[in-house]
Design an enzyme around this catalytic site. Structure first.
Site, PDB file in Angstrom:
ATOM      1  N   TRP A 180      45.718  34.665  32.701  1.00 13.57           N
ATOM      2  CA  TRP A 180      46.742  33.622  32.758  1.00 13.57           C
ATOM      3  C   TRP A 180      46.232  32.526  33.691  1.00 13.57           C
ATOM      4  O   TRP A 180      45.771  32.814  34.800  1.00 13.57           O
ATOM      5  CB  TRP A 180      48.083  34.153  33.289  1.00 13.57           C
ATOM      6  CG  TRP A 180      49.008  33.009  33.580  1.00 13.57           C
ATOM      7  CD1 TRP A 180      49.622  32.206  32.665  1.00 13.57           C
ATOM      8  CD2 TRP A 180      49.340  32.481  34.869  1.00 13.57           C
ATOM      9  NE1 TRP A 180      50.313  31.215  33.300  1.00 13.57           N
ATOM     10  CE2 TRP A 180      50.165  31.357  34.647  1.00 13.57           C
ATOM     11  CE3 TRP A 180      49.018  32.838  36.178  1.00 13.57           C
ATOM     12  CZ2 TRP A 180      50.682  30.585  35.701  1.00 13.57           C
ATOM     13  CZ3 TRP A 180      49.519  32.083  37.227  1.00 13.57           C
ATOM     14  CH2 TRP A 180      50.352  30.968  36.985  1.00 13.57           C
ATOM     15  N   GLU A 221      47.725  35.011  28.109  1.00 14.88           N
ATOM     16  CA  GLU A 221      49.159  34.794  28.349  1.00 14.88           C
ATOM     17  C   GLU A 221      49.506  33.312  28.461  1.00 14.88           C
ATOM     18  O   GLU A 221      49.019  32.608  29.341  1.00 14.88           O
ATOM     19  CB  GLU A 221      49.547  35.506  29.664  1.00 14.88           C
ATOM     20  CG  GLU A 221      51.000  35.318  30.065  1.00 14.88           C
ATOM     21  CD  GLU A 221      51.331  35.977  31.408  1.00 14.88           C
ATOM     22  OE1 GLU A 221      50.396  36.324  32.160  1.00 14.88           O
ATOM     23  OE2 GLU A 221      52.529  36.117  31.705  1.00 14.88           O
ATOM     24  N   LYS A 223      52.654  30.118  28.524  1.00 13.64           N
ATOM     25  CA  LYS A 223      54.002  29.905  29.053  1.00 13.64           C
ATOM     26  C   LYS A 223      54.476  28.502  28.735  1.00 13.64           C
ATOM     27  O   LYS A 223      53.732  27.695  28.170  1.00 13.64           O
ATOM     28  CB  LYS A 223      54.068  30.218  30.546  1.00 13.64           C
ATOM     29  CG  LYS A 223      53.325  29.263  31.458  1.00 13.64           C
ATOM     30  CD  LYS A 223      53.221  29.813  32.885  1.00 13.64           C
ATOM     31  CE  LYS A 223      54.518  29.771  33.663  1.00 13.64           C
ATOM     32  NZ  LYS A 223      54.313  30.115  35.089  1.00 13.64           N
ATOM     33  N   ASP A 254      55.216  37.209  27.864  1.00 17.55           N
ATOM     34  CA  ASP A 254      55.970  37.385  29.103  1.00 17.55           C
ATOM     35  C   ASP A 254      57.412  36.956  28.829  1.00 17.55           C
ATOM     36  O   ASP A 254      57.661  35.840  28.342  1.00 17.55           O
ATOM     37  CB  ASP A 254      55.341  36.530  30.213  1.00 17.55           C
ATOM     38  CG  ASP A 254      56.031  36.696  31.565  1.00 17.55           C
ATOM     39  OD1 ASP A 254      57.278  36.610  31.618  1.00 17.55           O
ATOM     40  OD2 ASP A 254      55.330  36.882  32.580  1.00 17.55           O
ATOM     41  N   HIS A 257      58.597  33.446  29.782  1.00 15.08           N
ATOM     42  CA  HIS A 257      57.778  32.283  29.450  1.00 15.08           C
ATOM     43  C   HIS A 257      58.218  31.528  28.208  1.00 15.08           C
ATOM     44  O   HIS A 257      57.412  30.917  27.521  1.00 15.08           O
ATOM     45  CB  HIS A 257      56.315  32.706  29.328  1.00 15.08           C
ATOM     46  CG  HIS A 257      55.716  33.048  30.657  1.00 15.08           C
ATOM     47  ND1 HIS A 257      54.377  33.267  30.858  1.00 15.08           N
ATOM     48  CD2 HIS A 257      56.294  33.192  31.883  1.00 15.08           C
ATOM     49  CE1 HIS A 257      54.153  33.540  32.123  1.00 15.08           C
ATOM     50  NE2 HIS A 257      55.296  33.505  32.771  1.00 15.08           N
ATOM     51  N   HIS A 281      54.544  41.322  29.242  1.00 12.23           N
ATOM     52  CA  HIS A 281      54.899  41.199  30.647  1.00 12.23           C
ATOM     53  C   HIS A 281      56.416  41.244  30.674  1.00 12.23           C
ATOM     54  O   HIS A 281      57.083  40.241  30.406  1.00 12.23           O
ATOM     55  CB  HIS A 281      54.376  39.883  31.237  1.00 12.23           C
ATOM     56  CG  HIS A 281      53.036  40.025  31.852  1.00 12.23           C
ATOM     57  ND1 HIS A 281      52.465  39.071  32.652  1.00 12.23           N
ATOM     58  CD2 HIS A 281      52.154  41.049  31.811  1.00 12.23           C
ATOM     59  CE1 HIS A 281      51.280  39.494  33.052  1.00 12.23           C
ATOM     60  NE2 HIS A 281      51.073  40.692  32.555  1.00 12.23           N
ATOM     61  N   ASP A 289      61.732  30.780  34.890  1.00  7.94           N
ATOM     62  CA  ASP A 289      60.778  31.893  34.949  1.00  7.94           C
ATOM     63  C   ASP A 289      60.797  32.483  36.363  1.00  7.94           C
ATOM     64  O   ASP A 289      59.810  32.432  37.089  1.00  7.94           O
ATOM     65  CB  ASP A 289      59.386  31.354  34.591  1.00  7.94           C
ATOM     66  CG  ASP A 289      58.330  32.438  34.563  1.00  7.94           C
ATOM     67  OD1 ASP A 289      58.681  33.600  34.316  1.00  7.94           O
ATOM     68  OD2 ASP A 289      57.148  32.099  34.778  1.00  7.94           O
ATOM     69  N   ASP A 291      61.149  35.545  37.533  1.00  8.90           N
ATOM     70  CA  ASP A 291      60.548  36.853  37.813  1.00  8.90           C
ATOM     71  C   ASP A 291      61.446  37.761  38.646  1.00  8.90           C
ATOM     72  O   ASP A 291      60.996  38.389  39.606  1.00  8.90           O
ATOM     73  CB  ASP A 291      59.167  36.684  38.457  1.00  8.90           C
ATOM     74  CG  ASP A 291      58.152  36.122  37.471  1.00  8.90           C
ATOM     75  OD1 ASP A 291      57.744  36.867  36.580  1.00  8.90           O
ATOM     76  OD2 ASP A 291      57.788  34.927  37.587  1.00  8.90           O
ATOM     77  N   ASP A 321      56.232  42.449  35.167  1.00  9.00           N
ATOM     78  CA  ASP A 321      55.866  41.249  35.925  1.00  9.00           C
ATOM     79  C   ASP A 321      57.101  40.684  36.620  1.00  9.00           C
ATOM     80  O   ASP A 321      57.859  39.918  36.029  1.00  9.00           O
ATOM     81  CB  ASP A 321      55.231  40.205  34.996  1.00  9.00           C
ATOM     82  CG  ASP A 321      54.645  39.028  35.772  1.00  9.00           C
ATOM     83  OD1 ASP A 321      54.606  39.088  37.015  1.00  9.00           O
ATOM     84  OD2 ASP A 321      54.224  38.038  35.127  1.00  9.00           O
TER      85      ASP A 321
END
Ligand code: RNT
Ligand code: ZN
Length: 414
Positions: A180, A221, A223, A254, A257, A281, A289, A291, A321
């Site tokens: 990424w 990956e 996003k 992800d 993303h 992810h 995003d 997380d 993630d």
């Protein structure tokens, strides 16, 4: 209800509970090492986290050394059922306190991780770290217009890939290496094509050397945006979808993303039709995003159901993630990972044969009725059994273990 009662209950809907337990116990979940220390790593732990990602919160007890991170991880792992892997970033190298540059990392810097993982029966996954470094301060790495910057990151990614293959060979296992890069523009770019062309060419350089896929698999990956790169991300999702298919590498999805109403659960079936394997992810975006720690929410269950319904247990690599610095970090690991395991078990117990039959018959009333009833099947009895067989607490009592560790160990880290 007890476990025996639950087994009979599920059997009435054609679900074999023992088979589900057996199945789920074989599906590995790769746990993100970076939850333990707010994505700092050991190359330069006092440096700033850049790349448009952010941890928020200042809960005490962050791991500051390799030893602390491993000790914390051990506590978390002892409270999580199921098959586990650890997902490392290049900056988590063990260089005995020496400062080793991104283009100087070598397999030996991960030998102690390999020994540690082997003792615990853990697999390892890997990531080059293309952020939090002066050479990424322009906001660009592999797609930089500056050849020297591109070459620096190509070298770092190549070395990461070599390390991953070495880890795989040494452990006799397959490492998934995820690439990424944060590259993007804060404001409207004038040359999207040029940037994307440079990214594709750099990645081709990284992947030029043939690698033994028995030991390493590469994944890319994309996003939508990052902080400071709101207008344009070079490695968008479409970019990587096309790249992954044309180059035969894994596509990484992800959960954070995409646009807020776009879900990765719906993308898994498409991926499975056109590519052999993908990497997830699993994260929880809250308004962006962000997380957040993974919770047992609709999307998590949907992700698990899509994997299980498709029988894609070995084709979808599950990585977590998230990074939350506002709560006990060991607890964050336990909560997020137990939820992933919980969702897999929930999915494996779904009366999917019956649901598919209703759907084929056009009986959408029965399909909806059963989908809703299923939500309150005696799942907790089966989950408790799964945890007991794995010798981990079957309920919230796991938090006592974390609290004791916090009082004794984490609280001393000032
Ligand atoms: C960033 C990506 C990436 C990182 C980790 C630390 O938006 O999701 O996967 O979170 O590699
Ligand atoms: Zn990610």
């Amino acid at each position: 209800m007890d476990y025996k009662g639950a087994v009979e209950y599920y059997a009435r809907y054609g679900v074999d509970v023992e088979a589900a337990l057996e199945r789920v116990s074989k599906i590995p979940v790769s746990i993100n090492c970076w939850q333990g220390d707010d994505v700092r790593g050991f190359e330069n732990p006092d440096g700033e986290l850049t790349g448009g990602i952010q941890t928020t919160g200042n809960y005490p007890g962050r791991a500051r050394t390799v030893g602390e991170l491993r000790a914390d991880f051990d506590v978390a792992a002892s409270l999580i059922p199921g098959k586990k892997r650890i997902n490392l970033h290049a900056i988590y190298l063990d260089a005995d306190g020496k400062n080793v540059g991104r283009c100087d990392i070598e397999p030996r810097h991960f030998d102690s991780w390999i020994d540690w993982a082997r003792e615990r029966g853990l697999g390892i996954d890997f990531n080059p770290t293309c952020f939090s470094h002066p050479m990424s301060d322009s906001g660009f790495t592999l797609s930089s217009p500056d050849r020297a910057v591109r070459e620096f990151w190509i070298e770092h990614c190549r070395r990461s890939r070599d390390i991953a293959e070495y880890i795989g060979k040494t452990l006799g296992d397959t490492v998934v290496t995820n690439y990424w890069v944060p590259d993007g523009h804060k404001d409207t770019p004038a040359d999207r094509l040029g940037a994307r062309q440079r990214l594709a060419e750099s990645l081709d350089e990284v992947f030029r050397r043939p690698v033994d896929k028995k030991y390493n698999k590469d994944a890319v990956e994309g996003k939508v945006f990052g902080i400071g790169a709101e207008s344009f991300t070079v490695g968008s999702n479409d970019f990587y979808l096309a790249y992954a298919i044309s180059r035969g590498v894994l596509w990484t999805l992800d959960a954070g993303h995409f646009h807020p109403t776009e879900f990765i659960s719906d993308k898994i079936s498409t991926a499975l039709l056109f590519m052999p394997e993908i990497l997830l992810h699993v994260s929880r975006p809250v308004r962006w995003d962000s997380d957040h720690v993974v919770t047992f929410d609709d999307e998590l269950r949907a992700i698990a159901c899509e994997i299980i319904r498709a029988g894609a247990d070995e084709r979808v690599h599950i990585g977590l993630d998230f990074f939350d610095a506002s709560i006990n970090r060991v607890a964050a690991w336990v909560i997020g990972t137990r939820n992933m395991q919980r969702a897999l078990l929930y999915a494996a117990l779904e009366p999917s044969a019956l649901l598919k039959k209703y759907e084929e018959e056009g009986d959408y009333t029965s399909r909806l009725a059963l989908m809703e009833e299923y939500k309150t099947f005696p799942f907790s009895d089966v989950w408790a059994e799964y945890c007991e067989r794995a010798s981990v607490p079957s309920d919230g009592a796991w938090l006592d273990g974390v609290r004791r560790y916090e009082a004794k160990i984490l609280a001393e880290r000032r």
